[in-house]
Scaffold this motif. Structure first.
Motif, PDB file in Angstrom:
ATOM      1  N   ARG A   1      -2.812   9.662   1.242  1.00 58.54           N
ATOM      2  CA  ARG A   1      -3.669   8.496   1.001  1.00 58.54           C
ATOM      3  C   ARG A   1      -4.375   8.041   2.268  1.00 58.54           C
ATOM      4  NH1 ARG A   1      -1.507   3.750  -2.307  1.00 58.54           N
ATOM      5  NH2 ARG A   1      -3.736   3.519  -2.538  1.00 58.54           N
ATOM      6  N   ARG A   2      -4.582   8.935   3.198  1.00 51.78           N
ATOM      7  CA  ARG A   2      -5.203   8.566   4.472  1.00 51.78           C
ATOM      8  C   ARG A   2      -6.602   7.968   4.269  1.00 51.78           C
ATOM      9  NH1 ARG A   2      -4.276  10.360   9.881  1.00 51.78           N
ATOM     10  NH2 ARG A   2      -6.054   9.875  11.181  1.00 51.78           N
ATOM     11  N   GLN A   3      -7.425   8.612   3.459  1.00 53.03           N
ATOM     12  CA  GLN A   3      -8.782   8.108   3.225  1.00 53.03           C
ATOM     13  C   GLN A   3      -8.750   6.744   2.534  1.00 53.03           C
ATOM     14  OE1 GLN A   3     -10.730  11.262   1.098  1.00 53.03           O
ATOM     15  NE2 GLN A   3     -11.471  12.226   2.994  1.00 53.03           N
ATOM     16  N   ASP A   4      -7.854   6.592   1.567  1.00 50.97           N
ATOM     17  CA  ASP A   4      -7.707   5.304   0.890  1.00 50.97           C
ATOM     18  C   ASP A   4      -7.294   4.222   1.886  1.00 50.97           C
ATOM     19  OD1 ASP A   4      -8.270   6.547  -1.520  1.00 50.97           O
ATOM     20  OD2 ASP A   4      -6.157   6.759  -2.074  1.00 50.97           O
ATOM     21  N   CYS A   5      -6.388   4.583   2.777  1.00 56.81           N
ATOM     22  CA  CYS A   5      -5.912   3.646   3.801  1.00 56.81           C
ATOM     23  C   CYS A   5      -7.064   3.201   4.698  1.00 56.81           C
ATOM     24  CB  CYS A   5      -4.800   4.291   4.626  1.00 56.81           C
ATOM     25  SG  CYS A   5      -4.223   3.278   5.986  1.00 56.81           S
ATOM     26  N   CYS A   6      -7.860   4.155   5.142  1.00 57.56           N
ATOM     27  CA  CYS A   6      -8.989   3.823   6.025  1.00 57.56           C
ATOM     28  C   CYS A   6      -9.974   2.892   5.340  1.00 57.56           C
ATOM     29  CB  CYS A   6      -9.673   5.101   6.503  1.00 57.56           C
ATOM     30  SG  CYS A   6      -8.655   6.051   7.666  1.00 57.56           S
ATOM     31  N   ARG A   7     -10.234   3.134   4.063  1.00 55.33           N
ATOM     32  CA  ARG A   7     -11.144   2.256   3.325  1.00 55.33           C
ATOM     33  C   ARG A   7     -10.520   0.878   3.120  1.00 55.33           C
ATOM     34  NH1 ARG A   7     -12.376   6.873   0.366  1.00 55.33           N
ATOM     35  NH2 ARG A   7     -10.828   6.355  -1.201  1.00 55.33           N
ATOM     36  N   TYR A   8      -9.268   0.850   2.699  1.00 57.53           N
ATOM     37  CA  TYR A   8      -8.595  -0.402   2.362  1.00 57.53           C
ATOM     38  C   TYR A   8      -8.435  -1.316   3.576  1.00 57.53           C
ATOM     39  CZ  TYR A   8      -5.153  -3.539   0.248  1.00 57.53           C
ATOM     40  OH  TYR A   8      -4.491  -4.643  -0.226  1.00 57.53           O
TER      41      TYR A   8
ATOM     42  N   PHE B   1       0.823  -1.200   0.000  1.00 57.04           N
ATOM     43  CA  PHE B   1       0.000   0.000   0.000  1.00 57.04           C
ATOM     44  C   PHE B   1       0.869   1.268   0.000  1.00 57.04           C
ATOM     45  CE2 PHE B   1      -2.556   3.368   1.896  1.00 57.04           C
ATOM     46  CZ  PHE B   1      -3.727   3.276   1.152  1.00 57.04           C
ATOM     47  N   THR B   2       1.958   1.215   0.755  1.00 51.73           N
ATOM     48  CA  THR B   2       2.839   2.386   0.856  1.00 51.73           C
ATOM     49  C   THR B   2       3.978   2.355  -0.157  1.00 51.73           C
ATOM     50  OG1 THR B   2       4.182   1.299   2.545  1.00 51.73           O
ATOM     51  CG2 THR B   2       2.373   2.709   3.317  1.00 51.73           C
ATOM     52  N   LYS B   3       4.040   1.273  -0.945  1.00 50.55           N
ATOM     53  CA  LYS B   3       5.117   1.089  -1.927  1.00 50.55           C
ATOM     54  C   LYS B   3       6.488   1.180  -1.265  1.00 50.55           C
ATOM     55  CE  LYS B   3       2.569   2.639  -5.943  1.00 50.55           C
ATOM     56  NZ  LYS B   3       1.340   3.272  -5.684  1.00 50.55           N
ATOM     57  N   MET B   4       6.571   0.578  -0.090  1.00 54.30           N
ATOM     58  CA  MET B   4       7.785   0.658   0.704  1.00 54.30           C
ATOM     59  C   MET B   4       8.675  -0.551   0.451  1.00 54.30           C
ATOM     60  SD  MET B   4       8.083   1.243   4.778  1.00 54.30           S
ATOM     61  CE  MET B   4       7.083   2.704   4.605  1.00 54.30           C
ATOM     62  N   LYS B   5       9.956  -0.324   0.431  1.00 52.91           N
ATOM     63  CA  LYS B   5      10.945  -1.381   0.274  1.00 52.91           C
ATOM     64  C   LYS B   5      11.299  -1.943   1.649  1.00 52.91           C
ATOM     65  CE  LYS B   5      12.415  -0.370  -4.134  1.00 52.91           C
ATOM     66  NZ  LYS B   5      11.573  -1.045  -5.041  1.00 52.91           N
ATOM     67  N   SER B   6      11.675  -3.195   1.673  1.00 57.80           N
ATOM     68  CA  SER B   6      12.061  -3.854   2.921  1.00 57.80           C
ATOM     69  C   SER B   6      13.240  -3.144   3.579  1.00 57.80           C
ATOM     70  CB  SER B   6      12.447  -5.309   2.655  1.00 57.80           C
ATOM     71  OG  SER B   6      11.376  -6.011   2.112  1.00 57.80           O
ATOM     72  N   VAL B   7      14.147  -2.651   2.760  1.00 59.21           N
ATOM     73  CA  VAL B   7      15.337  -1.968   3.285  1.00 59.21           C
ATOM     74  C   VAL B   7      14.934  -0.723   4.070  1.00 59.21           C
ATOM     75  CG1 VAL B   7      17.450  -0.769   2.615  1.00 59.21           C
ATOM     76  CG2 VAL B   7      16.774  -2.841   1.415  1.00 59.21           C
ATOM     77  N   THR B   8      13.963   0.008   3.566  1.00 60.83           N
ATOM     78  CA  THR B   8      13.502   1.231   4.234  1.00 60.83           C
ATOM     79  C   THR B   8      12.915   0.898   5.600  1.00 60.83           C
ATOM     80  OG1 THR B   8      12.980   2.161   2.068  1.00 60.83           O
ATOM     81  CG2 THR B   8      12.025   3.261   3.983  1.00 60.83           C
ATOM     82  N   LEU B   9      12.060  -0.121   5.638  1.00 56.28           N
ATOM     83  CA  LEU B   9      11.466  -0.534   6.907  1.00 56.28           C
ATOM     84  C   LEU B   9      12.544  -1.035   7.866  1.00 56.28           C
ATOM     85  CD1 LEU B   9       8.958  -1.027   8.661  1.00 56.28           C
ATOM     86  CD2 LEU B   9       8.737  -3.271   7.556  1.00 56.28           C
TER      87      LEU B   9
END
Length: 175
Positions: free
Chosen positions: A70-77, A16-24
């Protein structure tokens, strides 16, 4: 609300956040190999560290979601209430519930998808295993199975192994 397992929940937030494992990994202070194992379901974070891991991961996910607007999208998803005041808490709680679900299921995703590998030794055990395997499994083949056999061709011939593969033509789906 149905909660999935920890690996699935983590994957969903990463996607959802298009985050890479390295970043996390850098943000929460873990090696990327740990993150990879959590995402793939090979392992779970330790119970001692899970609260901090979830809080830190939730903070990063929430920060990224806000930056992407993308807060609203996050809440829906993720089925959060639309008026969720604390997105970090909501995400952390979601991850915590997913972690508990994984613990209650008693296995990680990787264990559920493990490949059945058997190593059989000794001539008599191998002969019995193969007769049983071919009798039970050949009729149920879907065409996607493989049988890998290692050994000396002539030793197999001398032991009569190849006769096990003399099966009716409708069983020829085995590669």
């Amino acid at each position: 609300m149905i909660v999935e397992t920890y690996p699935i929940a983590l994957k969903k937030f990463m996607k959802f956040t298009k985050m890479k494992s390295v970043t996390l990994a850098e943000y929460i202070g873990y090696d990327v190999s740990y993150i990879s194992k959590w995402i793939n379901g090979a392992k779970l974070p330790s119970s001692r560290a899970i609260e901090r891991v979830n809080e830190d991961a939730a903070a990063l996910f929430a920060e990224t979601i806000e930056k992407l607007d993308r807060r609203q999208d996050c809440c829906r998803y993720f089925s959060f209430p639309a008026d969720t005041p604390d997105l970090v808490f909501a995400i952390s709680d979601y991850l915590s519930r997913a972690y508990r679900t994984s613990l209650q299921s008693g296995r990680t995703e990787k264990a559920k998808k493990s490949w059945p590998v058997r190593i059989v030794t000794s001539h008599q055990k191998v002969a019995h295993f193969l007769k049983d395997l071919f009798r039970k499994k050949l009729p149920t083949l879907t065409g996607k199975e493989e049988l890998v056999i290692y050994g000396e061709f002539f030793d197999f011939y001398d032991d009569g192994f190849w006769s096990y593969l003399d099966v009716p033509s409708h069983y020829k789906r085995l590669r």
